[in-house]
Design a protein around this motif. Structure first.
Motif, PDB file in Angstrom:
ATOM      1  N   ASP A 168     -14.106  30.078  37.103  1.00 58.84           N
ATOM      2  CA  ASP A 168     -14.227  28.811  37.843  1.00 58.84           C
ATOM      3  C   ASP A 168     -14.373  27.632  36.889  1.00 58.84           C
ATOM      4  O   ASP A 168     -13.757  26.586  37.095  1.00 58.84           O
ATOM      5  CB  ASP A 168     -15.432  28.840  38.800  1.00 58.84           C
ATOM      6  CG  ASP A 168     -15.186  29.700  40.024  1.00 58.84           C
ATOM      7  OD1 ASP A 168     -14.027  30.099  40.262  1.00 58.84           O
ATOM      8  OD2 ASP A 168     -16.167  29.979  40.741  1.00 58.84           O
ATOM      9  N   GLU A 169     -15.169  27.808  35.844  1.00 64.74           N
ATOM     10  CA  GLU A 169     -15.353  26.740  34.861  1.00 64.74           C
ATOM     11  C   GLU A 169     -14.050  26.433  34.139  1.00 64.74           C
ATOM     12  O   GLU A 169     -13.714  25.272  33.924  1.00 64.74           O
ATOM     13  CB  GLU A 169     -16.458  27.112  33.855  1.00 64.74           C
ATOM     14  CG  GLU A 169     -17.854  27.000  34.416  1.00 64.74           C
ATOM     15  CD  GLU A 169     -18.177  25.592  34.912  1.00 64.74           C
ATOM     16  OE1 GLU A 169     -17.872  24.604  34.212  1.00 64.74           O
ATOM     17  OE2 GLU A 169     -18.730  25.486  36.018  1.00 64.74           O
ATOM     18  N   GLU A 170     -13.320  27.473  33.761  1.00 65.37           N
ATOM     19  CA  GLU A 170     -12.043  27.269  33.077  1.00 65.37           C
ATOM     20  C   GLU A 170     -11.051  26.543  33.985  1.00 65.37           C
ATOM     21  O   GLU A 170     -10.324  25.653  33.530  1.00 65.37           O
ATOM     22  CB  GLU A 170     -11.467  28.610  32.614  1.00 65.37           C
ATOM     23  CG  GLU A 170     -12.237  29.225  31.462  1.00 65.37           C
ATOM     24  CD  GLU A 170     -11.792  30.634  31.113  1.00 65.37           C
ATOM     25  OE1 GLU A 170     -10.961  31.224  31.852  1.00 65.37           O
ATOM     26  OE2 GLU A 170     -12.281  31.158  30.098  1.00 65.37           O
ATOM     27  N   GLU A 171     -11.037  26.911  35.266  1.00 68.89           N
ATOM     28  CA  GLU A 171     -10.139  26.244  36.213  1.00 68.89           C
ATOM     29  C   GLU A 171     -10.526  24.781  36.403  1.00 68.89           C
ATOM     30  O   GLU A 171      -9.661  23.917  36.483  1.00 68.89           O
ATOM     31  CB  GLU A 171     -10.139  26.986  37.545  1.00 68.89           C
ATOM     32  CG  GLU A 171      -9.423  28.320  37.481  1.00 68.89           C
ATOM     33  CD  GLU A 171      -9.549  29.150  38.741  1.00 68.89           C
ATOM     34  OE1 GLU A 171     -10.182  28.698  39.731  1.00 68.89           O
ATOM     35  OE2 GLU A 171      -9.035  30.280  38.746  1.00 68.89           O
ATOM     36  N   LYS A 172     -11.815  24.497  36.453  1.00 71.83           N
ATOM     37  CA  LYS A 172     -12.281  23.106  36.592  1.00 71.83           C
ATOM     38  C   LYS A 172     -11.886  22.288  35.373  1.00 71.83           C
ATOM     39  O   LYS A 172     -11.447  21.145  35.502  1.00 71.83           O
ATOM     40  CB  LYS A 172     -13.798  23.063  36.775  1.00 71.83           C
ATOM     41  CG  LYS A 172     -14.263  23.476  38.147  1.00 71.83           C
ATOM     42  CD  LYS A 172     -15.775  23.454  38.227  1.00 71.83           C
ATOM     43  CE  LYS A 172     -16.261  24.066  39.520  1.00 71.83           C
ATOM     44  NZ  LYS A 172     -17.724  24.209  39.557  1.00 71.83           N
ATOM     45  N   CYS A 228      -9.390  22.846  33.352  1.00 78.42           N
ATOM     46  CA  CYS A 228      -7.932  22.670  33.397  1.00 78.42           C
ATOM     47  C   CYS A 228      -7.562  21.578  34.393  1.00 78.42           C
ATOM     48  O   CYS A 228      -6.747  20.704  34.084  1.00 78.42           O
ATOM     49  CB  CYS A 228      -7.266  23.990  33.771  1.00 78.42           C
ATOM     50  SG  CYS A 228      -5.470  23.909  33.808  1.00 78.42           S
ATOM     51  N   LEU A 229      -8.156  21.602  35.555  1.00 77.58           N
ATOM     52  CA  LEU A 229      -7.891  20.603  36.576  1.00 77.58           C
ATOM     53  C   LEU A 229      -8.300  19.225  36.094  1.00 77.58           C
ATOM     54  O   LEU A 229      -7.580  18.244  36.297  1.00 77.58           O
ATOM     55  CB  LEU A 229      -8.635  20.961  37.877  1.00 77.58           C
ATOM     56  CG  LEU A 229      -8.369  20.065  39.075  1.00 77.58           C
ATOM     57  CD1 LEU A 229      -6.892  20.040  39.421  1.00 77.58           C
ATOM     58  CD2 LEU A 229      -9.181  20.535  40.271  1.00 77.58           C
ATOM     59  N   THR A 230      -9.443  19.139  35.423  1.00 77.31           N
ATOM     60  CA  THR A 230      -9.902  17.861  34.890  1.00 77.31           C
ATOM     61  C   THR A 230      -8.905  17.305  33.889  1.00 77.31           C
ATOM     62  O   THR A 230      -8.608  16.116  33.893  1.00 77.31           O
ATOM     63  CB  THR A 230     -11.301  18.014  34.243  1.00 77.31           C
ATOM     64  OG1 THR A 230     -12.197  18.502  35.234  1.00 77.31           O
ATOM     65  CG2 THR A 230     -11.811  16.717  33.674  1.00 77.31           C
ATOM     66  N   ARG A 231      -8.373  18.170  33.028  1.00 75.90           N
ATOM     67  CA  ARG A 231      -7.357  17.726  32.046  1.00 75.90           C
ATOM     68  C   ARG A 231      -6.106  17.243  32.749  1.00 75.90           C
ATOM     69  O   ARG A 231      -5.539  16.217  32.391  1.00 75.90           O
ATOM     70  CB  ARG A 231      -7.017  18.873  31.091  1.00 75.90           C
ATOM     71  CG  ARG A 231      -8.004  19.077  29.973  1.00 75.90           C
ATOM     72  CD  ARG A 231      -7.429  19.991  28.901  1.00 75.90           C
ATOM     73  NE  ARG A 231      -7.080  21.299  29.419  1.00 75.90           N
ATOM     74  CZ  ARG A 231      -7.888  22.357  29.444  1.00 75.90           C
ATOM     75  NH1 ARG A 231      -9.123  22.252  28.981  1.00 75.90           N
ATOM     76  NH2 ARG A 231      -7.490  23.504  29.920  1.00 75.90           N
ATOM     77  N   VAL A 232      -5.651  17.976  33.742  1.00 74.19           N
ATOM     78  CA  VAL A 232      -4.437  17.596  34.477  1.00 74.19           C
ATOM     79  C   VAL A 232      -4.645  16.264  35.180  1.00 74.19           C
ATOM     80  O   VAL A 232      -3.792  15.377  35.108  1.00 74.19           O
ATOM     81  CB  VAL A 232      -4.022  18.707  35.475  1.00 74.19           C
ATOM     82  CG1 VAL A 232      -2.933  18.216  36.410  1.00 74.19           C
ATOM     83  CG2 VAL A 232      -3.578  19.937  34.726  1.00 74.19           C
ATOM     84  N   ILE A 233      -5.765  16.102  35.846  1.00 73.63           N
ATOM     85  CA  ILE A 233      -6.050  14.845  36.542  1.00 73.63           C
ATOM     86  C   ILE A 233      -6.176  13.704  35.547  1.00 73.63           C
ATOM     87  O   ILE A 233      -5.645  12.616  35.764  1.00 73.63           O
ATOM     88  CB  ILE A 233      -7.330  14.969  37.409  1.00 73.63           C
ATOM     89  CG1 ILE A 233      -7.075  15.909  38.566  1.00 73.63           C
ATOM     90  CG2 ILE A 233      -7.785  13.612  37.907  1.00 73.63           C
ATOM     91  CD1 ILE A 233      -8.298  16.275  39.370  1.00 73.63           C
ATOM     92  N   GLY A 234      -6.839  13.966  34.429  1.00 73.93           N
ATOM     93  CA  GLY A 234      -6.994  12.940  33.398  1.00 73.93           C
ATOM     94  C   GLY A 234      -5.667  12.496  32.817  1.00 73.93           C
ATOM     95  O   GLY A 234      -5.481  11.327  32.504  1.00 73.93           O
ATOM     96  N   GLU A 235      -4.725  13.422  32.680  1.00 69.94           N
ATOM     97  CA  GLU A 235      -3.418  13.082  32.153  1.00 69.94           C
ATOM     98  C   GLU A 235      -2.613  12.230  33.125  1.00 69.94           C
ATOM     99  O   GLU A 235      -1.773  11.438  32.715  1.00 69.94           O
ATOM    100  CB  GLU A 235      -2.637  14.365  31.805  1.00 69.94           C
ATOM    101  CG  GLU A 235      -3.221  15.107  30.616  1.00 69.94           C
ATOM    102  CD  GLU A 235      -2.580  16.471  30.422  1.00 69.94           C
ATOM    103  OE1 GLU A 235      -1.642  16.838  31.165  1.00 69.94           O
ATOM    104  OE2 GLU A 235      -3.046  17.203  29.531  1.00 69.94           O
ATOM    105  N   LYS A 236      -2.855  12.394  34.412  1.00 72.90           N
ATOM    106  CA  LYS A 236      -2.102  11.657  35.429  1.00 72.90           C
ATOM    107  C   LYS A 236      -2.656  10.260  35.639  1.00 72.90           C
ATOM    108  O   LYS A 236      -1.979   9.415  36.181  1.00 72.90           O
ATOM    109  CB  LYS A 236      -2.099  12.422  36.737  1.00 72.90           C
ATOM    110  CG  LYS A 236      -1.257  13.678  36.677  1.00 72.90           C
ATOM    111  CD  LYS A 236      -1.168  14.349  38.021  1.00 72.90           C
ATOM    112  CE  LYS A 236      -0.253  15.565  37.911  1.00 72.90           C
ATOM    113  NZ  LYS A 236      -0.044  16.192  39.217  1.00 72.90           N
ATOM    114  N   ILE A 237      -3.886  10.011  35.227  1.00 75.55           N
ATOM    115  CA  ILE A 237      -4.498   8.698  35.466  1.00 75.55           C
ATOM    116  C   ILE A 237      -4.070   7.713  34.420  1.00 75.55           C
ATOM    117  O   ILE A 237      -3.742   7.865  33.370  1.00 75.55           O
ATOM    118  CB  ILE A 237      -6.055   8.821  35.488  1.00 75.55           C
ATOM    119  CG1 ILE A 237      -6.453   9.654  36.702  1.00 75.55           C
ATOM    120  CG2 ILE A 237      -6.704   7.466  35.518  1.00 75.55           C
ATOM    121  CD1 ILE A 237      -7.918   9.880  36.835  1.00 75.55           C
TER     122      ILE A 237
END
Length: 156
Positions: free
Chosen positions: A141-145, A147-156
């Motif tokens: 769960d931590e690894e997925e969070k 990864c998601l944070t990185r993806v969202i950060g890249e899109k902003i």
């Protein structure tokens, strides 16, 4: 033996787990916590309580167990059979109040369901499995969070 007889035989031999046939050709393996009574009241809960103690959490909060919901049972089941090819024939639909999985292959549910019950009845072995499975689930769960944070950060 026909399907109805197989389901009845499984249900007699493997309480508190039970099988259900559905109209769409699927079958489900179930462990509904609200139905646990008598000698099966709190079935498997000691292992989840041990996990709570191991990670420094209370066993109960506001009168409810902190661990042992259906989603956690799913993690434990998946860990128990992670190397079993037939796990791919099962889909899960767990909820807070129960463990539920489905398959079109009754034999798979009969086999894995009876094996899982035996695992659950081995208190020490089941506690080890619960602790391992839930620790791994937290890490995943931590690894997925992250990864998601990185993806969202890249899109902003």
């Amino acid at each position: 033996m026909n399907i109805e007889q197989r389901i009845k035989a499984f249900n007699r031999a493997n309480p508190p787990f039970y099988l259900v046939e559905h109209d769409d050709g699927t079958f489900s393996l179930c462990l509904a916590f609200s139905f646990l009574r008598g000698k099966y009241a709190g079935f498997g809960q000691d292992a989840f309580n041990q996990y709570a103690k191991q990670i420094g959490e209370p066993v109960k909060e506001d009168g409810f167990y902190t661990h042992g919901n259906g989603y956690e049972w799913e993690s434990v089941f998946k860990k128990a059979f992670e190397k079993t090819p037939n796990i791919s024939k099962i889909r899960f639909d767990c909820e807070a109040g129960g463990f539920f999985c489905y398959s079109r292959d009754l034999s798979v549910l009969e086999d894995l369901g009876s094996q899982f019950r035996k695992i659950c009845l081995d208190k020490n072995g089941f506690a080890e499995l619960v602790c391992t499975a839930l620790e791994e689930a937290v890490i995943q769960d931590e690894e997925e969070k992250q990864c998601l944070t990185r993806v969202i950060g890249e899109k902003i």
